[in-house]
Design a protein around this motif. Sequence first.
Motif, mmCIF file in Angstrom:
data_model
loop_
_atom_site.group_PDB
_atom_site.id
_atom_site.type_symbol
_atom_site.label_atom_id
_atom_site.label_comp_id
_atom_site.label_asym_id
_atom_site.label_seq_id
_atom_site.Cartn_x
_atom_site.Cartn_y
_atom_site.Cartn_z
ATOM 1 N N LEU A 110 0.807 -1.409 0.077
ATOM 2 C CA LEU A 110 -0.128 -0.117 -0.101
ATOM 3 C C LEU A 110 0.955 1.451 0.107
ATOM 4 N N SER A 111 0.368 2.128 -0.666
ATOM 5 C CA SER A 111 1.079 3.442 -0.630
ATOM 6 C C SER A 111 0.256 4.580 -1.201
ATOM 7 N N GLU A 112 0.466 5.494 -0.542
ATOM 8 C CA GLU A 112 -0.251 6.929 -0.747
ATOM 9 C C GLU A 112 0.234 7.413 -2.405
ATOM 10 N N ASP A 113 0.893 6.898 -2.845
ATOM 11 C CA ASP A 113 1.026 7.362 -4.390
ATOM 12 C C ASP A 113 0.282 6.663 -5.375
ATOM 13 N N HIS A 114 -0.311 5.468 -4.893
ATOM 14 C CA HIS A 114 -1.044 4.650 -5.613
ATOM 15 C C HIS A 114 -2.373 4.491 -5.203
ATOM 16 N N PRO A 115 -3.478 4.356 -5.800
ATOM 17 C CA PRO A 115 -4.475 4.216 -5.438
ATOM 18 C C PRO A 115 -4.630 2.692 -4.718
ATOM 19 N N VAL A 116 -5.561 2.491 -3.978
ATOM 20 C CA VAL A 116 -5.966 1.165 -3.474
ATOM 21 C C VAL A 116 -6.607 0.095 -4.391
ATOM 22 N N ALA A 117 -6.287 -0.969 -4.805
ATOM 23 C CA ALA A 117 -6.908 -1.758 -5.629
ATOM 24 C C ALA A 117 -8.073 -2.464 -4.997
ATOM 25 N N PRO A 118 -8.929 -2.923 -5.854
ATOM 26 C CA PRO A 118 -10.079 -3.517 -5.217
ATOM 27 C C PRO A 118 -9.880 -4.730 -4.397
ATOM 28 N N GLY A 119 -8.985 -5.663 -4.978
ATOM 29 C CA GLY A 119 -8.612 -6.799 -4.070
ATOM 30 C C GLY A 119 -8.024 -6.503 -2.941
ATOM 31 N N GLN A 120 -7.130 -5.384 -2.880
ATOM 32 C CA GLN A 120 -6.423 -4.936 -1.468
ATOM 33 C C GLN A 120 -7.760 -4.595 -0.720
ATOM 34 N N ARG A 121 -8.829 -3.852 -1.137
ATOM 35 C CA ARG A 121 -9.525 -3.149 -0.261
ATOM 36 C C ARG A 121 -10.604 -4.312 0.184
ATOM 37 N N LEU A 141 -3.294 -3.641 9.798
ATOM 38 C CA LEU A 141 -2.667 -2.766 10.393
ATOM 39 C C LEU A 141 -1.312 -2.115 9.870
ATOM 40 N N ARG A 142 -0.468 -3.303 9.745
ATOM 41 C CA ARG A 142 0.898 -2.870 9.367
ATOM 42 C C ARG A 142 0.849 -2.524 8.196
ATOM 43 N N ALA A 146 1.593 2.761 6.318
ATOM 44 C CA ALA A 146 2.038 3.348 5.341
ATOM 45 C C ALA A 146 1.505 4.885 5.093
ATOM 46 N N VAL A 147 0.451 5.122 5.828
ATOM 47 C CA VAL A 147 -0.171 6.443 5.852
ATOM 48 C C VAL A 147 0.479 7.151 6.746
ATOM 49 N N ASP A 148 0.952 8.438 6.437
ATOM 50 C CA ASP A 148 1.682 9.403 7.493
ATOM 51 C C ASP A 148 0.582 10.379 7.560
ATOM 52 N N SER A 246 -9.918 4.610 -5.081
ATOM 53 C CA SER A 246 -9.652 5.702 -4.107
ATOM 54 C C SER A 246 -8.301 5.725 -3.521
ATOM 55 N N SER A 247 -7.821 6.854 -2.942
ATOM 56 C CA SER A 247 -6.508 6.708 -2.581
ATOM 57 C C SER A 247 -6.486 6.179 -1.026
ATOM 58 N N LEU A 248 -5.499 5.869 -0.489
ATOM 59 C CA LEU A 248 -5.491 5.214 0.825
ATOM 60 C C LEU A 248 -6.010 6.186 1.857
#
Length: 437
Positions: A110-121, A141-142, A146-148, A246-248
């Motif tokens: 996961l990264s703020e620079d890339h949107p969250v994929a449907p599978g990840q969600r 949670l880990r 990645a979110v600051d 959507s973004s993280l």
Amino acid sequence: MDLTTSPEPGNVADATELHRYAEALLVSLAADGTTPELPPGVTDVPGYWLAPAVETLVLILSGGDALEPLALASQLDERRTALFLCLALAVCGQGDRIHASWLGTAFGDLSEDHPVAPGQRALWLAAARGAYGPVGKIFVLRKLDAVDVPATDDRWLRAIVPGSPETSVPPSLEPFPELAKVAEIERSLQASVTLQRLRERCDAITSTRQPGEVTKVVRGTVWADDEPLAVLRTLVGQGGPDGPLSSLTGHLLQDLRPDADPHLAALALHVAAPAVRAAAEALVDVVREPPPDALDVPILGYAVRLRPEGPDQESMAAAEQRLVTECVPKRARPWPAYLLLVLAAAVFAWGFVVNPPLALGGLVIAAVGGHLLWRHRIQEHSDVRYVQSRAGKLGDLADKAVWALHEYARESEERASVAARDLSEITTLLRRGPRAA
């Protein structure tokens, strides 16, 4: 990488029966957690990862040896195979049977620079609902670390307690509700209410819930129309993901809203804890701010500066001057009365000399003029009394407003104590984390 877009095998006709069986398999898993019998030859689709992945799932649920088809599926498409197995086992309430490595392979980074994929969600939601046990929740949670979350970012507070809070007039200011609209006082009251709403929302998110929500499949109550099933349908070739990604941070902010899934809210609150704690501390600072030494308050429509020792005399004098100017009507001099009196004198003198009965008419005219003059004087005296009454009421209300502010200051100490308790409870709830949820 979006794993939900499944590439077609080389020979589409060979996969038709496989797709039909996979569709029936998903329906059965979502309904009662069972698997329909695997027809012969359905998984004979060379080079297509879904065929050995479906066989692996059926063998796992039936207690058979799935190592050979699992190895083949992983060789053809390791990430899609892992995603399919993780979500399918979660949907049928067997999420504890996944291999730990599958979750990491399917989820990716996961990264703020890339949107969250449907599978990840979908994996995110399943883990939040406890499909993979405490280990799966900790894993997500880990990933969310990645979110600051800057402590000064107020978007998190607005997500948890959206909208402007409705404040009520405190008891001390009930005789003067307009005082509650003074900017400094209204800001403190709103901060107190917002802090209370924040505490209640954090308590609701972290409250202990009944365990085992996903340990068994309940028709239409757990996974229907949720991301796990939607992603599984896409993986088996029944459609693609709908809507923009959507973004993280966007997902986390959405998860904190009052109508969000409570399991997702628990994880999002854990991630947003630094910003939530900072927002609560800022609200407490606002509540603790002492009332200002001087307030410009409208009393009877006139601005008066109130100080702890009493109304400011200069502002009171200016208010009284405006009161006189606005409340006393501009009345013309009683010229008709004066003219009648002059005419009466002339008629009386002429009648006294020439015709005595005419002098009596002069007296009548004088009486009319005197009556007009008397009415004018009565109106002037009434204006003076009205102004004096308004000025007295202005002073009395100003004095009472000062005492009301003193009572408000005493109430502010109690509100500050309540705010400190709210902050302490919020801090405790944030430390509790999502495990209780």
